[in-house]
Design an enzyme around this catalytic site. Structure first.
Site, short mmCIF file in Angstrom:
data_model
loop_
_atom_site.label_atom_id
_atom_site.label_comp_id
_atom_site.label_asym_id
_atom_site.label_seq_id
_atom_site.Cartn_x
_atom_site.Cartn_y
_atom_site.Cartn_z
N HIS A 308 0.86 -1.18 0.00
CA HIS A 308 0.00 0.00 0.00
C HIS A 308 0.90 1.22 0.00
O HIS A 308 1.94 1.23 0.64
CB HIS A 308 -0.90 0.00 1.24
CG HIS A 308 -2.06 0.93 1.12
ND1 HIS A 308 -1.94 2.27 1.35
CD2 HIS A 308 -3.34 0.71 0.76
CE1 HIS A 308 -3.11 2.84 1.14
NE2 HIS A 308 -3.98 1.92 0.78
N ASP A 365 -8.00 -5.21 0.25
CA ASP A 365 -8.51 -5.99 -0.88
C ASP A 365 -8.13 -7.46 -0.82
O ASP A 365 -8.68 -8.27 -1.56
CB ASP A 365 -7.98 -5.40 -2.20
CG ASP A 365 -8.60 -4.06 -2.46
OD1 ASP A 365 -9.80 -3.92 -2.21
OD2 ASP A 365 -7.88 -3.14 -2.89
N1 ACO Z 1 4.16 -7.69 -4.95
C1 ACO Z 1 5.50 -7.71 -5.13
N2 ACO Z 1 6.29 -6.64 -4.99
C2 ACO Z 1 5.71 -5.48 -4.66
C3 ACO Z 1 4.33 -5.37 -4.43
C4 ACO Z 1 3.53 -6.53 -4.59
N3 ACO Z 1 2.22 -6.50 -4.39
N4 ACO Z 1 4.02 -4.11 -4.10
C5 ACO Z 1 5.17 -3.42 -4.11
N5 ACO Z 1 6.20 -4.26 -4.45
C6 ACO Z 1 7.63 -3.92 -4.50
C7 ACO Z 1 7.97 -3.09 -5.73
O1 ACO Z 1 8.33 -3.92 -6.81
C8 ACO Z 1 9.10 -2.25 -5.21
O2 ACO Z 1 10.26 -3.07 -5.17
P1 ACO Z 1 11.74 -2.41 -5.41
O3 ACO Z 1 11.90 -1.39 -4.33
O4 ACO Z 1 12.66 -3.55 -5.34
O5 ACO Z 1 11.67 -1.78 -6.79
C9 ACO Z 1 8.72 -1.96 -3.76
O6 ACO Z 1 7.89 -3.06 -3.38
C10 ACO Z 1 7.94 -0.66 -3.59
O7 ACO Z 1 6.82 -0.70 -4.47
P2 ACO Z 1 6.10 0.57 -5.10
O8 ACO Z 1 5.39 0.16 -6.35
O9 ACO Z 1 7.09 1.70 -5.21
O10 ACO Z 1 5.07 0.91 -3.98
P3 ACO Z 1 3.89 1.91 -4.16
O11 ACO Z 1 3.67 2.52 -2.83
O12 ACO Z 1 4.09 2.81 -5.31
O13 ACO Z 1 2.67 0.96 -4.61
C11 ACO Z 1 0.79 -0.43 -4.59
C12 ACO Z 1 1.63 0.59 -3.80
C13 ACO Z 1 0.37 0.16 -5.96
C14 ACO Z 1 -0.47 -0.70 -3.79
C15 ACO Z 1 1.63 -1.70 -4.81
O14 ACO Z 1 2.05 -2.22 -3.56
C16 ACO Z 1 0.86 -2.78 -5.59
O15 ACO Z 1 0.88 -2.73 -6.83
N6 ACO Z 1 0.18 -3.71 -4.89
C17 ACO Z 1 -0.66 -4.70 -5.55
C18 ACO Z 1 -1.97 -4.05 -5.99
C19 ACO Z 1 -2.90 -3.79 -4.83
O16 ACO Z 1 -3.13 -4.63 -3.97
N7 ACO Z 1 -3.53 -2.59 -4.85
C20 ACO Z 1 -4.54 -2.21 -3.85
C21 ACO Z 1 -4.13 -1.02 -3.09
S1 ACO Z 1 -5.23 -0.74 -1.77
C22 ACO Z 1 -6.56 0.07 -2.40
O17 ACO Z 1 -6.59 0.66 -3.44
C23 ACO Z 1 -7.80 -0.04 -1.61
#
Ligand code: ACO
Length: 427
Positions: A308, A365
């Site tokens: 998140h 979620d």
């Molecule tokens: N699975 C694997 N790796 C992940 C995940 C994941 N679900 N989420 C983040 N990471 C990793 C990224 O690859 C990144 O790795 P790195 O530092 O080695 O490059 C690191 O964790 C940071 O990730 P970001 O994308 O920069 O985190 P951000 O805060 O931008 O994204 C998000 C948050 C979009 C929710 C992301 O975690 C994601 O895509 N999760 C899956 C989708 C999801 O569940 N969305 C629902 C959000 S809640 C809502 O809307 C109610």
């Protein structure tokens, strides 16, 4: 080009180059950069808004490090236990929990606005039967602006409250009709003897030719889902609503913009994506393979429902929803193999260095899809349910913005395209 740096020093004194710091009631302070460009010809660069507070807001507070979520000061866990969605919607919109009389009046207002204009129902027939319900909702909610444009004055506080209440009241029928149309069933009307969640269930799953008896356990679980999803401060869809609203646009059009933003798999579409992922994993034995794929930078696969932007500890909503999912499955006597996969996946991921280091925890979620599936919702309706709930938050932010408008939102950019060139030089 050599990188240049600006040093910011926190000071008690106002100097030539200094910028004021704004403190909130809770949470981090912010550097007020409103005069940055005028004074220094510098823009602030923050794509993704990781360090940007776009507005002041008194609606919702999130502390992502501590896993705290407050609506108007009340912890989400307390509201999920003691309140109901309509009361929470009132709280978000008006700032205080209603007195019994205010509640009665609000129930009456919701009850008098929960029907759709019959002409609106005919719009549905223009959509393909297999259209995604979110696509239909974007269209139908946007189209409502054609019904309530000239009759409302957004400068009038009373008109604004009516528009906000209309949106909260109509959303269950709009969402339910996007489903019943897709399966070719006649749409039932709201029944004002039922509460908000029960009404949504009967409009989704009932047919006009037989009585629909609402299961109170399912109605309560749906109400809790609505409460948990009602608001989450400046997320992508709420920021979209605020940005659209900053131009003075019609509120129905603004909420349609919010629905469009919510639809994406990185936001509200994640609950649908979680279920698809769990089905793809298929069995507990395949979990290590899925975890390895999620960690592989060369693979676009991510563990949906994990991570998140704000919560870097745990999402307080995920605990409440996990408990509801277990309760509903036990009540229905269902043994969903996907719940078993989800619980194993969570257990393994939470012990894995990759997820620990990046502070990736299950978000709301992760379990909401399992819960909604157990209640009989088809997968493509998951995000539509989220949209029904989030409407309460969107309209609250719309109301707040109208009261303290700072003019149109207009971000700037760092231009990285071609410098001046002339058509006569075209090759
Ligand atoms: N699975 C694997 N790796 C992940 C995940 C994941 N679900 N989420 C983040 N990471 C990793 C990224 O690859 C990144 O790795 P790195 O530092 O080695 O490059 C690191 O964790 C940071 O990730 P970001 O994308 O920069 O985190 P951000 O805060 O931008 O994204 C998000 C948050 C979009 C929710 C992301 O975690 C994601 O895509 N999760 C899956 C989708 C999801 O569940 N969305 C629902 C959000 S809640 C809502 O809307 C109610």
């Amino acid at each position: 080009m050599a990188t240049k740096y600006v040093n910011a020093v926190l000071s008690e004194q106002q100097g030539d180059g200094s910028l004021p710091v704004i403190d909130g009631v809770l949470g981090p302070s912010a550097v007020d950069i409103q005069t940055l460009y005028a004074r220094h010809s510098l823009l602030a660069f923050d794509p993704g808004f990781r360090s940007t507070a776009a507005c002041k807001s008194a609606i919702t507070f999130v502390d992502g490090d501590k896993g705290i979520l407050l609506y108007r000061g009340y912890p989400i866990e307390e509201l999920a236990e003691h309140s109901d969605f309509v009361e929470v919607a009132y709280l978000l919109m008006r700032g205080e929990l209603p007195t019994p009389l205010q509640r009665k009046n609000f129930d009456e207002a919701v009850g008098s606005h929960n029907l759709l204009h019959e002409q609106v129902l005919s719009f549905y027939r223009g959509f393909r039967r297999d259209a995604h319900p979110m696509a239909v909702m974007v269209g139908v909610v946007g189209a409502l602006s054609a019904f309530y444009h000239d009759v409302m004055n957004i400068r009038d506080a009373n008109d604004r409250q009516i528009a906000a209440t209309r949106l909260v009241a109509k959303m269950p029928m709009i969402a339910a009709a996007s489903y019943t149309y897709s399966v070719g069933r006649p749409q039932r009307y709201p029944n004002n003897k039922l509460d908000y969640a029960s009404n949504f269930l009967q409009m989704m799953f009932g047919t006009p030719n037989r009585e629909y008896i609402v299961d109170p356990v399912l109605a309560r679980a749906l109400d809790v889902i609505f409460i948990l999803h009602a608001d989450h401060e400046q997320n992508a869809s709420t920021s979209t609503v605020r940005l659209a609203a900053s131009s003075g646009a019609n509120p129905f059009a603004c909420i349609a913009a919010g629905i469009a933003s919510l639809w994406g798999p990185a936001h509200g579409g994640a609950n649908e994506a979680v279920l698809k992922m769990l089905m793809e994993i298929g069995s507990v034995e395949n979990i290590p393979k899925a975890i390895a794929r999620a960690k592989d930078k060369g693979d676009a696969f991510r563990l949906m429902g994990f991570g998140h932007r704000i919560y870097k500890n745990f999402d307080p909503r995920s605990r409440v929803i996990q408990a509801q999912a277990k309760k509903v499955l036990a009540h229905l006597g269902k043994d969903d193999p996907l719940l078993e996969i989800a619980m194993h996946l969570e257990e393994i991921a939470l012990k894995d260095e990759y997820f620990i280091e990046r502070k990736l925890y299950p978000n709301v979620d992760f379990y909401s899809g399992i819960l909604l599936r157990a209640m009989g919702f088809p997968m493509n309706m998951f995000t539509a349910v989220f949209a029904v709930a989030r409407t309460a938050g969107w309209v609250s932010h719309w109301l707040e913005l109208q009261e303290e408008s700072h003019g149109i939102d207009r971000p700037r950019q760092i231009y990285v395209g071609k410098t001046l060139r002339h058509y006569s030089e075209k090759k």
